[in-house]
Design a protein around this motif. Structure first.
Motif, PDB file in Angstrom:
ATOM      1  N   THR A 117      -1.618  12.332  -2.132  1.00 51.85           N
ATOM      2  CA  THR A 117      -2.398  12.337  -0.896  1.00 51.85           C
ATOM      3  C   THR A 117      -1.874  11.304   0.109  1.00 51.85           C
ATOM      4  OG1 THR A 117      -4.250  12.852  -2.315  1.00 51.85           O
ATOM      5  CG2 THR A 117      -4.779  12.223  -0.058  1.00 51.85           C
ATOM      6  N   THR A 118      -1.861  11.720   1.371  1.00 51.84           N
ATOM      7  CA  THR A 118      -1.555  10.781   2.458  1.00 51.84           C
ATOM      8  C   THR A 118      -2.874  10.335   3.075  1.00 51.84           C
ATOM      9  OG1 THR A 118       0.514  11.902   2.882  1.00 51.84           O
ATOM     10  CG2 THR A 118      -0.346  10.526   4.660  1.00 51.84           C
ATOM     11  N   LEU A 119      -2.972   9.042   3.388  1.00 51.85           N
ATOM     12  CA  LEU A 119      -4.211   8.508   3.967  1.00 51.85           C
ATOM     13  C   LEU A 119      -3.999   8.212   5.455  1.00 51.85           C
ATOM     14  CD1 LEU A 119      -5.178   6.016   1.107  1.00 51.85           C
ATOM     15  CD2 LEU A 119      -5.998   8.339   1.474  1.00 51.85           C
ATOM     16  N   ALA A 143      -1.068   4.958   3.064  1.00 49.61           N
ATOM     17  CA  ALA A 143      -1.567   4.736   4.426  1.00 49.61           C
ATOM     18  C   ALA A 143      -0.594   3.857   5.197  1.00 49.61           C
ATOM     19  CB  ALA A 143      -2.946   4.084   4.377  1.00 49.61           C
ATOM     20  N   GLN A 170      -1.633   6.294  -8.697  1.00 49.08           N
ATOM     21  CA  GLN A 170      -1.978   7.554  -8.039  1.00 49.08           C
ATOM     22  C   GLN A 170      -2.046   8.695  -9.054  1.00 49.08           C
ATOM     23  OE1 GLN A 170       1.469   7.385  -5.284  1.00 49.08           O
ATOM     24  NE2 GLN A 170      -0.035   7.340  -3.628  1.00 49.08           N
ATOM     25  N   GLY A 183      -5.740   3.517  -2.019  1.00 50.13           N
ATOM     26  CA  GLY A 183      -5.313   4.796  -2.597  1.00 50.13           C
ATOM     27  C   GLY A 183      -4.844   4.684  -4.038  1.00 50.13           C
ATOM     28  N   ALA A 192      -8.203   8.816  -3.660  1.00 48.39           N
ATOM     29  CA  ALA A 192      -8.015   8.567  -2.228  1.00 48.39           C
ATOM     30  C   ALA A 192      -8.967   9.446  -1.423  1.00 48.39           C
ATOM     31  CB  ALA A 192      -6.575   8.875  -1.847  1.00 48.39           C
ATOM     32  N   ARG A 193      -9.506   8.871  -0.362  1.00 46.03           N
ATOM     33  CA  ARG A 193     -10.331   9.672   0.545  1.00 46.03           C
ATOM     34  C   ARG A 193      -9.533   9.880   1.826  1.00 46.03           C
ATOM     35  NH1 ARG A 193     -13.812   6.532  -2.421  1.00 46.03           N
ATOM     36  NH2 ARG A 193     -12.942   4.746  -1.332  1.00 46.03           N
ATOM     37  N   PRO A 194      -8.856  11.023   1.944  1.00 49.47           N
ATOM     38  CA  PRO A 194      -7.960  11.214   3.093  1.00 49.47           C
ATOM     39  C   PRO A 194      -8.769  11.407   4.382  1.00 49.47           C
ATOM     40  CG  PRO A 194      -8.011  13.205   1.728  1.00 49.47           C
ATOM     41  CD  PRO A 194      -8.918  12.217   1.066  1.00 49.47           C
TER      42      PRO A 194
END
Lengths: 469, 469
Positions: free
Chosen positions: B5-7, B94, B429, B462, B467-469
């Protein structure tokens, strides 16, 4: 008694909670004065602060229920095991409900193949070892008192075997606990190691009931060694005895126990346990392993001790003789109290790097003499942990003051040489003055964790952190 | 690569922080693409997420300064040791600033009398052991890679010696760390044990940089044993090899290392390290102690192994032979990659109660076969920890999917038998999907601690928590 701070009481909340809990717990909630005082601090010179009621839950769910009631009404919760802690941990400075866990005393399961077990918090260490004996297993942590395992986890207890087997932090695999909102959590699994997230097990071990109530414990066990031998060796001075300890540790001998007793303590034990130990500083040792290995360990120790003035070295594999020596060691606290009838013991718990042990123990003897105190010394010397216990006539204000001066001086000495004011007893009420001196800014982080997990400060308030009256 | 995931990125903050830090750090702040990518994840199939800049501080004060700048502008901080972690710990989902601690690589002091030392976080375990050798001391924790001690503390690393000497949680006495507001704390003293307040040492060990940046570590050391011997023993199947492990642990033999290799792994190692080990499941062992004790340990093991089908048992005290075997074991990861050139390794890290080890390893072999995966197995069997590493052709989507199915299946298998999805690698991750399955409500408490100590979520965001994108 030495007075401790009283905190503001939430009278309305306390009355309401007692009424509500009475409905659920009936006779398992007690408010009589005798039972309440027995659930406050009784072991050392710290004054007794009785809770308002004592509840005897029988399950995790009941603990959760009662914490929820207390949380709703903002009433303190104080977990209670056997009451053998030494720093006022079970006192109720703001009143509240004592949770006596003695009825949660079941060994839930033993897994001999994995060398672990699950127990309820009210199981005592002696009960557990009795339960395990037939399976060839034992639980090594041994704080002297027949404490409950929940209490031992809460104070991060250790004792005579820690030099080989570690402390409660090393022997608890996982915990179940009820947190401040009544939530039930499980902090780990039965795996022998884990890197899964924050180590909540170790956060709760030693948290003294200020973050949650421990309701179940998964413990590591040990196989009973093929052979055990005990030994004793006398020394001209504590300095030389400590030198022997330092060399045996540095040499890497895996001693299971290595205990130091000063001359006064030997005299007290001779009197109480009807022994004839030479009245000079003494080391008591125990070796665990195979037949060959315990013989070899004892020989190496004998040689190392001889080099620093040890004499009268005797080793034995006789179970009877071994038990007699260790029973006497375990009765040290009672032996001290009998040595000066009517006196109260002042618990100290300095733990220093072992290279500094000899000088610290010697300095403590001199300081106690200088202050005119009778203060026997016993120590888990392999860990650098030693207990000097001034025996105080509480009717003599000068002596009380001197004991207080001594205890402060010793805590500060330990901190000044890179050690701690408490190796195994915990902070409770009695050591709060030293926590910040020892750990500085880290106490701010501890307070932040406490505030996050127990925002209303209902979990054993007034312990660890300086009370705000 | 497998995508993570990307933040959301704070572009303005990141640009400002780089400008400000450039003033202080000059050439010790780097923004070139190669150096940034090298500071993202590079070891397993998890994709690389490079930070925006890499800073090379040389002191705790500099780390504190730069964390304060990042805190002011709400910019992520990612501590970096050697980049050998396996679960994406050093990625920057992030963006933000990677703190490369390799220039903080000084052994500050060694105290042979206390068997401890203080080191900066960039010292690697091999550097430390080179430094200690002349003093007859060693640091036992050995995760294979020549990792930095700061990184090893952050992931609660262990490795081949943990069965005897424990993990990083057991061998860190105290830490210095920079917290999210730039505050510098020291979590303990040099005492070998302590009951002073919350165990912040163990809270930071394994926190993967999400609570603070470790800037100094006080470690317990061991004396180099008088004698060491190595042994190897072959078995008809992994089941029988695991039975031998279980009996040696239950018998209480203090093995220093007991490592399992399956047939595929033995083949890989034979190829890479030019050895002629019999190509069947193998146990590699090491014994530490006195001359007598290592001989006795090897004899007991040989007898126990023989009872469950072990054959070709050979023990040696030759240093050369011992080093050759263990060098081969340590090169297992590279041997695997050479075994299937061009493939990526998928890290798994199941750790189960040892009574369940045989069935879990056997099931894992069957499952990998069923999914058509080439997946060598190596395990720290004495702890119940084993690594099955599918070697995946990343250009084959079916194979990638099957590897993913396998890794999930294995984590869930470990959890279902009372174990953990990660014995020593950490969550990072890659294992986030399993943390809540494993620990349930306890993850809520972890999140509450994270929120209390790092309210803006700037410390390695993250990681550990989904993670909360």
């Amino acid at each position: 008694m030495v007075q401790v701070t009283t905190l503001p009481r939430n009278e309305t909340g306390i009355r309401t909670v007692i009424d509500v809990l009475k409905q659920q717990f009936g006779e398992r909630l007690q408010t009589g004065r005798a039972v309440r005082e027995q659930h406050g601090h009784t072991t050392t010179w710290i004054e007794n602060q009785a809770p308002d009621a004592v509840v005897f839950p029988t399950s995790t769910q009941e603990v959760s229920d009662l914490v929820k009631v207390c949380a709703t009404h903002d009433v303190p919760v104080i977990p209670y095991g056997t009451g053998t802690s030494l720093e006022g941990h079970v006192n109720a400075p703001a009143g509240g409900i004592s949770i006596d866990l003695s009825q949660m005393n079941r060994v839930i399961e033993v897994n001999p193949g994995d060398l672990d077990c699950r127990v309820q918090p009210g199981v005592t260490r002696e009960d557990l070892n009795t339960h395990l004996r037939d399976q060839g297993l034992f639980f090594p942590i041994d704080p002297g008192a027949n404490a409950s395992l929940g209490g031992m986890a809460s104070t991060r207890a250790s004792g005579t075997n820690a030099v080989r087997y570690g402390t409660m932090k090393d022997n608890v695999l996982s915990l179940e606990a009820v947190m401040a909102d009544g939530r039930i959590i499980r902090t780990g699994t039965r795996a022998r190691k884990s890197s899964a997230g924050y180590d909540l097990t170790r956060l709760l071990v030693g948290s003294e009931g200020t973050l949650g109530v421990i309701t179940e414990i998964t413990l590591r066990l040990q196989g009973i060694p093929e052979a055990m031998s005990a030994a004793r060796c006398s020394f001209p001075s504590v300095d030389e005895a400590c030198q022997a300890v330092t060399s045996v540790i540095q040499y890497g001998v895996p001693v299971a126990r290595i205990e130091l007793l000063d001359t006064t303590m030997v005299k007290a034990i001779n009197g109480y346990s009807k022994l004839n130990l030479p009245e000079t500083p003494l080391l008591l040792l125990e070796f665990h392993g195979t037949e060959n290995s315990v013989t070899e360990q004892a020989e190496i120790f004998g040689a190392l001790a001889g080099e620093v003035g040890g004499h009268g070295f005797e080793a034995t594999t006789s179970t009877e003789e071994r038990n007699r020596l260790w029973k006497a060691r375990h009765d040290a606290y009672w032996a001290m109290l009998q040595y000066r009838p009517g006196a109260k013991g002042v618990a100290t718990d300095a733990c220093v790097p072992i290279s500094r042990l000899a000088e610290c123990v010697t300095a403590a003897q001199l300081k106690a003499d200088e202050l005119g105190l009778i203060a026997p010394i016993v120590g888990h010397a392999g860990d650098g942990n030693f207990h000097v216990t001034p025996l105080v006539d509480m009717d003599n204000p000068q002596e009380v003051e001197n004991a207080d001066i001594f205890a402060s001086w010793l805590s500060e000495l330990a901190i000044s040489v890179g050690g701690t004011c408490t190796g195994e007893h915990g902070i409770g009420q009695g050591k709060q003055a030293y926590l910040e001196k020892e750990l500085g800014e880290a106490t701010v982080i501890m307070s932040a964790i406490k505030a996050a997990l127990d925002p209303a400060n209902i979990m054993n308030p007034g312990k660890i952190f300086p009370a705000r009256p």
